[in-house]
Write a protein that holds these residues in place. Structure first.
Motif, short mmCIF file in Angstrom:
data_model
loop_
_atom_site.label_atom_id
_atom_site.label_comp_id
_atom_site.label_asym_id
_atom_site.label_seq_id
_atom_site.Cartn_x
_atom_site.Cartn_y
_atom_site.Cartn_z
N PRO A 106 50.09 37.10 34.82
CA PRO A 106 50.16 37.87 36.06
C PRO A 106 49.38 39.20 35.99
O PRO A 106 48.78 39.61 36.99
N ALA A 107 49.38 39.85 34.81
CA ALA A 107 48.65 41.13 34.70
C ALA A 107 47.16 40.89 34.92
O ALA A 107 46.51 41.61 35.69
N LEU A 108 46.62 39.85 34.26
CA LEU A 108 45.20 39.56 34.42
C LEU A 108 44.91 39.08 35.84
O LEU A 108 43.88 39.43 36.43
N GLY A 109 45.83 38.30 36.38
CA GLY A 109 45.66 37.77 37.74
C GLY A 109 45.63 38.89 38.77
O GLY A 109 44.73 38.93 39.62
N ILE A 110 46.58 39.82 38.67
CA ILE A 110 46.63 40.89 39.68
C ILE A 110 45.42 41.82 39.54
O ILE A 110 44.91 42.35 40.52
N CYS A 111 44.94 41.96 38.30
CA CYS A 111 43.71 42.74 38.08
C CYS A 111 42.55 42.10 38.83
O CYS A 111 41.77 42.79 39.50
N ALA A 112 42.43 40.79 38.68
CA ALA A 112 41.30 40.08 39.30
C ALA A 112 41.39 40.18 40.82
O ALA A 112 40.40 40.50 41.49
N PHE A 113 42.59 39.94 41.38
CA PHE A 113 42.73 39.99 42.84
C PHE A 113 42.58 41.42 43.36
O PHE A 113 41.94 41.67 44.37
N GLY A 114 43.18 42.37 42.63
CA GLY A 114 43.07 43.78 43.03
C GLY A 114 41.61 44.22 43.00
O GLY A 114 41.13 44.91 43.90
N SER A 115 40.90 43.78 41.96
CA SER A 115 39.49 44.14 41.84
C SER A 115 38.69 43.56 43.00
O SER A 115 37.82 44.24 43.56
N LEU A 116 39.01 42.32 43.36
CA LEU A 116 38.30 41.68 44.48
C LEU A 116 38.56 42.46 45.78
O LEU A 116 37.62 42.78 46.52
N ILE A 117 39.84 42.80 46.00
CA ILE A 117 40.19 43.49 47.25
C ILE A 117 39.56 44.90 47.27
O ILE A 117 38.92 45.30 48.24
N GLY A 118 39.71 45.63 46.16
CA GLY A 118 39.14 46.98 46.09
C GLY A 118 37.62 46.95 46.22
O GLY A 118 37.03 47.76 46.96
N GLY A 119 37.01 46.02 45.50
CA GLY A 119 35.55 45.91 45.54
C GLY A 119 35.07 45.58 46.94
O GLY A 119 34.13 46.20 47.46
N THR A 120 35.75 44.62 47.60
CA THR A 120 35.33 44.21 48.94
C THR A 120 35.54 45.35 49.94
O THR A 120 34.68 45.60 50.80
N PHE A 121 36.66 46.06 49.80
CA PHE A 121 36.95 47.20 50.69
C PHE A 121 35.81 48.22 50.62
O PHE A 121 35.32 48.72 51.64
N SER A 122 35.37 48.50 49.39
CA SER A 122 34.32 49.53 49.24
C SER A 122 32.98 49.02 49.77
O SER A 122 32.19 49.81 50.29
N ILE A 123 32.74 47.72 49.67
CA ILE A 123 31.46 47.20 50.19
C ILE A 123 31.47 47.27 51.72
O ILE A 123 30.46 47.59 52.35
N ILE A 124 32.65 47.00 52.32
CA ILE A 124 32.76 47.13 53.78
C ILE A 124 32.48 48.59 54.16
O ILE A 124 31.75 48.88 55.10
N GLY A 125 33.06 49.52 53.39
CA GLY A 125 32.81 50.95 53.63
C GLY A 125 31.34 51.28 53.49
O GLY A 125 30.76 52.00 54.32
#
Lengths: 497, 170
Positions: A106-125
């Motif tokens: 779960p730690a690695l999983g949430i990192c991957a999903f969090g990274s995807l969401i954070g990364g995508t959010f910043s690209i939209i910005g």
């Protein structure tokens, strides 16, 4: 906007760009996973390899290395308790504890999903803010540029882990490095000490490779990293409902914090991950449990550092000012490719901007695909001994420095920078402000001289223009803040005595 | 205390650099603020570097003094200046790194003469075999791979004319 995005898709989906985007994120993930080589080192080493590529492809690959490293760093933090790169330091606190409790998946999983969401959010910005910020930045005169660059340098120095005085000294040394070569206005030779190679200036590539690549090798030769790799089977990579419920808030806040701090010149992934962790701990109902394996302490910082990585491209594309050291190296790639970055960049090179932007969406999805199923492979890679890694770094540095101008003197310059960088690290002088200032030096000098000519020698021009004055006051406040901290420490020591 | 001493050494190095820059800048022509000459900007930066370096020395001396006040003697001469182990560098490690540094400089000097393949191979081989003390086979494999693979990538894929040396490899 839709036409521009369509243009971006047509460029990013070409076979060559897809391959280099994939190559960049894989290299970035490896860089993040393997302790001993950070994203700045990897970008510095691979910079010369991009000279022979189309500029869009080159920037797509270098960007991929940067945000890929942000993803990869968390794997090492969680499984080995050693941060793969500096922005993942804080992930060790709860991530490794989660792994010890059998929750590595779960730690690695949430990192991957969090990274995807954070990364995508910043690209939209990046997509929505950059064109508007570029329009605003067109009104910037050399005076505002001087103030903005000074603020960027001060923020970088302020955030340096070591003494602020040392940071200022390194930045000044970098600015002096930027003066070496022929003076643009008078054509006179400056600070070359009769070295023909230095007439073109101090090359960014040999200096960066020396300070980040060779220094890293020398430092690692004298230390033995004990890697206690987590051996148990990693299962349940997809977080369950309860874990999602606890993580969704930190991921949302991490995206915003990372994005805002990532835009600031001198800010970036490291500070945003620490800020996110601090905020999560402060607002938590159980702050005392942080450090014992809280998923919130993993989800927030990892999201924030990826959001910051994407946001760091905004000042680069809109003002031509790098937000951090990796962006400074990417700016170097633009300069070497003859692409002037600044407020007009998006108008003049829409193919490059939108191509890179869309490639970042693709890269983030590729990273999720890479990171989840390939974790067992990354675990095996973590057991690779440094003896395999360092010869590759060394040889790539040699060939890279040589390939800039096919000049062996630049290889010697790189070696000397590596040795000097090693001494600097032993003396705790951070090389980042030096390289940052080396890249920004010529822009700063030109803007400074132009401002003085316009104002007929009056320094008041920097305070007469409101934006410039605000930026300088902010820089001054940061310096004073540091001074107050020092004075308070001295007074406290006296009181204790 | 060790760090305070290191800071002083470092600052002295920076002062030497700044004085050299200020001197050179004066020769280039400073101009004035209305019409800045080529030496004005580096001269100003050099001056700032000099001031900040002196500040670091003062700060470090202040810290050393604070330790002395606490009853810890300053032993800069007796324990410090000549013994590398006492200024943050450990003798054995420094020797290892020093050897690698010499090899690095030699390899850069001989790069054109010996060619890329030979100089890279020997650099890696000597480090892996004699400094890291790995087995002969492992040293040979690592050296061969780490010199041939980058050579192939840069020479054939990226068309970089790497030096071939007297043997004229490829």
């Amino acid at each position: 906007m839709f036409d521009s995005i369509a243009l971006g898709f047509s460029i990013a989906f070409s076979l060559q760009n897809l391959l280099f985007c994939f190559g960049g994120v894989v290299l970035g993930t490896l860089t993040g996973i393997l302790p001993g080589l950070g994203p700045s080192g990897a970008v510095a080493i691979l910079l010369p390899a991009t000279f022979h590529l189309d500029p869009t492809t080159a920037i797509i690959m270098l960007a991929g290395i940067y945000y890929g490293a942000m993803y990869g760093g968390s794997t090492t933090s969680i499984l080995v308790n050693i941060p793969g790169e500096a922005a993942s330091v804080v992930t060790c606190l709860d991530g490794y504890k989660m792994a010890r409790q059998g929750k590595a998946g779960p730690a690695l999983g949430i990192c991957a999903f969090g990274s995807l969401i954070g990364g995508t959010f910043s690209i939209i910005g990046l997509q929505f803010f950059s064109p508007y910020l570029s329009q605003l930045a067109i009104d910037f005169t050399p005076t505002e540029y001087v103030s903005l660059l000074v603020l960027g340098l001060i923020v970088l120095i302020y955030l340096a882990r070591e003494s602020m005085l040392k940071g200022i000294m390194m930045a000044l040394l970098g600015l002096l490095g930027g003066c070496v070569g022929l003076d643009l206005i008078s054509g006179m030779e400056r600070l070359t000490y009769s070295c023909v190679t230095l007439m073109d200036g101090v090359g960014l590539v040999p200096v960066a490779m020396g300070l980040f690549g060779i220094t890293e090798v020398l430092e690692n030769l004298e230390t033995t990293l004990k890697r206690d790799v987590f051996e148990a089977e990693i299962k349940n990579l997809l977080p369950n409902r309860e874990e999602w419920k606890r993580s969704i808030g930190p991921i949302g806040r991490g995206s915003v914090i990372g994005f805002l701090l990532g835009i600031l010149p001198g800010g970036g992934a490291i500070i945003s991950s620490f800020a996110s962790y601090t905020i999560e701990k402060k607002i938590s109902k159980h702050p005392e449990k942080f450090g014992t394996g809280m998923i919130e302490g993993v989800a927030g910082p990892e999201t924030a550092n990826n959001a910051a990585a994407g946001a760091a491209f905004i000042p680069l594309f809109t003002l031509g000012i790098p937000a951090n050291i990796v962006m400074a190296l990417i700016l170097g790639a633009f300069i070497i490719n003859g692409l002037p970055v600044g407020p007009l960049f998006i108008q003049q090179h829409p193919d490059l901007f939108w191509g890179v932007l869309v490639s970042m969406y693709i890269g983030n999805i590729l990273l999720l695909v890479l990171n989840l199923p390939m974790i067992p492979l990354w675990v095996k890679l973590l057991k690779v001994r440094y003896i395999i890694l360092f010869p590759i770094i060394l040889v790539f540095c040699i060939v890279g420095a040589y390939s800039v101008n096919y000049n062996p003197v630049e290889v010697t310059i790189m070696m000397v920078c590596g040795i000097v960088g090693y001494v600097f690290r032993k003396m705790r002088f951070d090389p980042a402000p030096l390289v940052f200032a080396l890249v920004l030096g010529p822009i700063l000098e030109n803007s400074f001289r132009q401002s003085l000519i316009v104002s007929q020698g009056s320094f008041a021009i920097f305070f007469d223009r409101p934006v410039s004055a605000a930026l300088l006051y902010l820089a001054g406040a940061l310096l004073l803040l540091n001074l107050f901290g020092w004075v308070r420490g001295v007074m406290k020591a006296r009181a204790d005595k | 205390m060790k760090m305070a001493k290191l800071n002083i050494f470092g600052a002295i190095g920076f002062i030497i650099v700044s004085i050299s820059v200020i001197q050179q800048s004066g020769g280039l022509g400073l101009g004035d603020f209305r019409e800045p000459g080529p030496g004005l900007y580096p001269g100003l930066i050099g001056l700032l570097l000099l001031i900040v370096s002196v500040m670091l020395i003062i700060q470090s001396l202040f810290r050393l003094r604070k330790r002395e006040d606490k009853g810890e003697p300053i032993t800069a001469m007796s324990e410090g200046l000549v013994d590398v182990s006492s200024i943050g560098f450990e003798r054995d490690k420094v020797m290892r790194v020093g050897l690698v540094v010499v090899l690095l400089l030699l390899s850069s000097v001989f790069l054109e003469m010996a060619g890329f393949l030979m100089s890279a191979f020997f650099l890696v081989f000597v480090i892996v075999r004699f400094i890291e003390r790995e087995s002969l086979v492992l040293a040979l494999v690592i050296s061969a791979c780490s010199s041939v693979v980058p050579f192939v990538i840069f020479r054939f894929f990226l068309q970089v004319p790497l030096p071939t040396g007297p043997l004229g490899f490829f």
